[in-house]
Design an enzyme around this catalytic site. Structure first.
Site, mmCIF file in Angstrom:
data_model
loop_
_atom_site.group_PDB
_atom_site.id
_atom_site.type_symbol
_atom_site.label_atom_id
_atom_site.label_comp_id
_atom_site.label_asym_id
_atom_site.label_seq_id
_atom_site.Cartn_x
_atom_site.Cartn_y
_atom_site.Cartn_z
ATOM 1 N N GLN A 214 -13.998 -6.055 1.291
ATOM 2 C CA GLN A 214 -13.703 -7.450 0.937
ATOM 3 C C GLN A 214 -12.643 -8.053 1.853
ATOM 4 O O GLN A 214 -11.957 -7.346 2.595
ATOM 5 C CB GLN A 214 -13.231 -7.521 -0.515
ATOM 6 C CG GLN A 214 -12.074 -6.584 -0.837
ATOM 7 C CD GLN A 214 -12.015 -6.119 -2.279
ATOM 8 O OE1 GLN A 214 -12.612 -6.731 -3.154
ATOM 9 N NE2 GLN A 214 -11.290 -5.058 -2.540
ATOM 10 N N ASP B 226 -15.146 5.470 -5.031
ATOM 11 C CA ASP B 226 -15.956 4.653 -5.925
ATOM 12 C C ASP B 226 -15.796 5.163 -7.374
ATOM 13 O O ASP B 226 -16.081 6.329 -7.657
ATOM 14 C CB ASP B 226 -17.407 4.773 -5.444
ATOM 15 C CG ASP B 226 -18.382 4.091 -6.366
ATOM 16 O OD1 ASP B 226 -17.954 3.254 -7.180
ATOM 17 O OD2 ASP B 226 -19.588 4.406 -6.271
ATOM 18 N N GLY B 227 -15.362 4.277 -8.257
ATOM 19 C CA GLY B 227 -15.114 4.660 -9.643
ATOM 20 C C GLY B 227 -16.364 5.159 -10.347
ATOM 21 O O GLY B 227 -16.298 6.058 -11.197
ATOM 22 N N ASP C 176 -9.578 -1.799 -14.627
ATOM 23 C CA ASP C 176 -8.942 -3.018 -14.113
ATOM 24 C C ASP C 176 -9.732 -3.474 -12.890
ATOM 25 O O ASP C 176 -9.396 -3.167 -11.759
ATOM 26 C CB ASP C 176 -7.485 -2.715 -13.734
ATOM 27 C CG ASP C 176 -6.822 -3.901 -13.064
ATOM 28 O OD1 ASP C 176 -7.403 -4.998 -13.073
ATOM 29 O OD2 ASP C 176 -5.719 -3.726 -12.515
ATOM 30 N N SER C 177 -10.807 -4.211 -13.158
ATOM 31 C CA SER C 177 -11.719 -4.559 -12.068
ATOM 32 C C SER C 177 -11.545 -6.011 -11.652
ATOM 33 O O SER C 177 -10.978 -6.821 -12.384
ATOM 34 C CB SER C 177 -13.160 -4.341 -12.527
ATOM 35 O OG SER C 177 -13.474 -5.285 -13.513
ATOM 36 N N SER C 178 -12.084 -6.323 -10.483
ATOM 37 C CA SER C 178 -12.240 -7.727 -10.120
ATOM 38 C C SER C 178 -13.498 -8.242 -10.818
ATOM 39 O O SER C 178 -14.041 -7.568 -11.699
ATOM 40 C CB SER C 178 -12.286 -7.876 -8.595
ATOM 41 O OG SER C 178 -13.163 -6.924 -8.055
ATOM 42 N N ASP D 47 -3.568 -2.377 -7.160
ATOM 43 C CA ASP D 47 -2.228 -2.956 -6.965
ATOM 44 C C ASP D 47 -1.130 -2.102 -7.610
ATOM 45 O O ASP D 47 0.043 -2.231 -7.254
ATOM 46 C CB ASP D 47 -2.172 -4.408 -7.473
ATOM 47 C CG ASP D 47 -2.631 -4.529 -8.913
ATOM 48 O OD1 ASP D 47 -1.954 -4.000 -9.812
ATOM 49 O OD2 ASP D 47 -3.689 -5.165 -9.157
ATOM 50 N N TYR E 236 -1.305 -9.885 -17.794
ATOM 51 C CA TYR E 236 -2.535 -9.105 -17.633
ATOM 52 C C TYR E 236 -2.263 -7.602 -17.681
ATOM 53 O O TYR E 236 -2.872 -6.864 -18.462
ATOM 54 C CB TYR E 236 -3.204 -9.497 -16.317
ATOM 55 C CG TYR E 236 -4.442 -8.712 -16.017
ATOM 56 C CD1 TYR E 236 -5.650 -9.013 -16.664
ATOM 57 C CD2 TYR E 236 -4.429 -7.651 -15.105
ATOM 58 C CE1 TYR E 236 -6.795 -8.281 -16.388
ATOM 59 C CE2 TYR E 236 -5.568 -6.924 -14.831
ATOM 60 C CZ TYR E 236 -6.746 -7.238 -15.474
ATOM 61 O OH TYR E 236 -7.884 -6.510 -15.209
ATOM 62 N N TYR F 66 -5.547 -17.251 -13.729
ATOM 63 C CA TYR F 66 -6.933 -16.793 -13.771
ATOM 64 C C TYR F 66 -7.810 -17.975 -14.181
ATOM 65 O O TYR F 66 -7.344 -18.887 -14.884
ATOM 66 C CB TYR F 66 -7.106 -15.624 -14.757
ATOM 67 C CG TYR F 66 -6.661 -14.269 -14.213
ATOM 68 C CD1 TYR F 66 -6.383 -14.085 -12.854
ATOM 69 C CD2 TYR F 66 -6.540 -13.180 -15.056
ATOM 70 C CE1 TYR F 66 -5.984 -12.845 -12.362
ATOM 71 C CE2 TYR F 66 -6.148 -11.927 -14.566
ATOM 72 C CZ TYR F 66 -5.869 -11.777 -13.216
ATOM 73 O OH TYR F 66 -5.479 -10.548 -12.732
#
Ligand code: PUT
Length: 292
Positions: free
Chosen positions: A34, A140-141, A159-161, A89, A64, A228
């Site tokens: 990304q 990769d989760g 905790d994903s986008s 993060d 959050y 958000y």
């Protein structure tokens, strides 16, 4: 688009775009997954943006990170093994590490650039990585979970986008099945579950998948995060069959000074009252979520 402003434009919230005034671009890069941008805003501190979408700002990240972490961990008596999927993060790690019962914190984040950029520009968030209980897996989760022995974790935090790009699979049924497998009896999952104002169709799908998969309880909670989309974000909280989990009434409070207050600062947002209140839904959302 106004010059000197960042506007968050996405097909996930068509016809609207929240904007922040940019003081300075601090980082721009392209990872294998990304586009990564960090800028200094005039009113929300530094901002982390992935593929044009705000992931966190220094000013409101507490809402959050604290809620996605303490809603599940304060709902079970003695969390010991915790897995974080995404969350590169480090903010969720910072919050998990406040729980002294926790012995092992695994994190699987796909994008090393997110980790590196967070350590460089958001030290108060990435401080979570400094806890010796944390073990980082870059990958990769979905693949990581497939290799986790059944019944390993007391809690999994996703905790994903948003479900476009690298996080898409984290919203799909096979992923939730792998999460359920990885949890011990009475274990809990808390996953980022978008906005009741914008994404009821996505939420409906998540709820209906989770009701089929998780044989304990299945609940939706939400909180405010001003930067958000629509100013709110929700969480899907589920438990596996086993000791009953009553998410709405936290039994493992963390309101008092936790062991990490000195280095992490006190909680800014979460408390037991807001925990219970976060499960109260507006009628339009309640109708959809309860009928699924
Ligand atoms: N990690 C949560 C990001 C949400 C962005 N819309």
């Amino acid at each position: 688009i106004l010059p000197g402003w960042f506007s968050e434009i996405s097909p996930l919230w068509p016809g609207e775009a929240h904007s922040l005034k940019v003081e300075k671009i601090l980082f721009q890069g392209k990872s294998d997954y990304q586009n990564v941008v960090v800028f200094q805003s005039s009113t929300y501190g530094k901002v982390l943006v992935l593929d044009g979408v705000i992931q966190l700002t220094e000013r409101d990240e507490c809402a959050y990170q604290e809620m996605i972490t303490h809603l599940p961990l304060c709902s079970i008596p003695n969390p010991k093994k915790v897995l974080v999927i995404g969350g590169g993060d480090g903010g969720v790690l910072r919050e998990v590490s406040r729980h002294s019962s926790v012995e092992q914190i695994d994190i699987c984040e796909i994008d090393k650039m997110v980790i590196d950029v967070s350590k460089q520009f958001f030290p108060n968030v990435a401080i979570g990585y400094e806890d010796p209980r944390v073990k980082l897996h870059v990958g990769d989760g979905v693949a990581f979970l497939k290799n986790v022995p059944e019944g390993t974790y007391d809690a999994v935090i996703v905790d994903s986008s948003d479900p476009i790009g690298p996080a898409q699979e984290l919203f799909e049924k096979p992923f939730f099945e792998s999460v359920a497998r990885a949890l011990c009896p009475g274990g809990v999952v808390c996953t980022q579950a978008e906005s009741i104002w914008l994404h009821m169709h996505i939420i409906e799908d998540i709820v209906s998948n989770c009701r089929q998969i998780f044989k304990g309880s299945v609940n939706y909670a939400w909180t405010t995060v001003p930067t958000y989309p629509s100013g709110v974000i929700g969480f899907m909280l589920c438990s596996t069959e086993g000791p009953a989990v009553d998410f709405k009434n936290p039994i493992n409070p963390i309101d008092a000074d936790d062991s990490h207050t000195k280095t992490r600062g006190p909680l800014k947002f979460y408390n037991s009252e807001i925990h219970s209140a976060s499960f109260c839904l507006p009628s339009f959302a309640k109708r959809v979520i309860e009928s699924n």
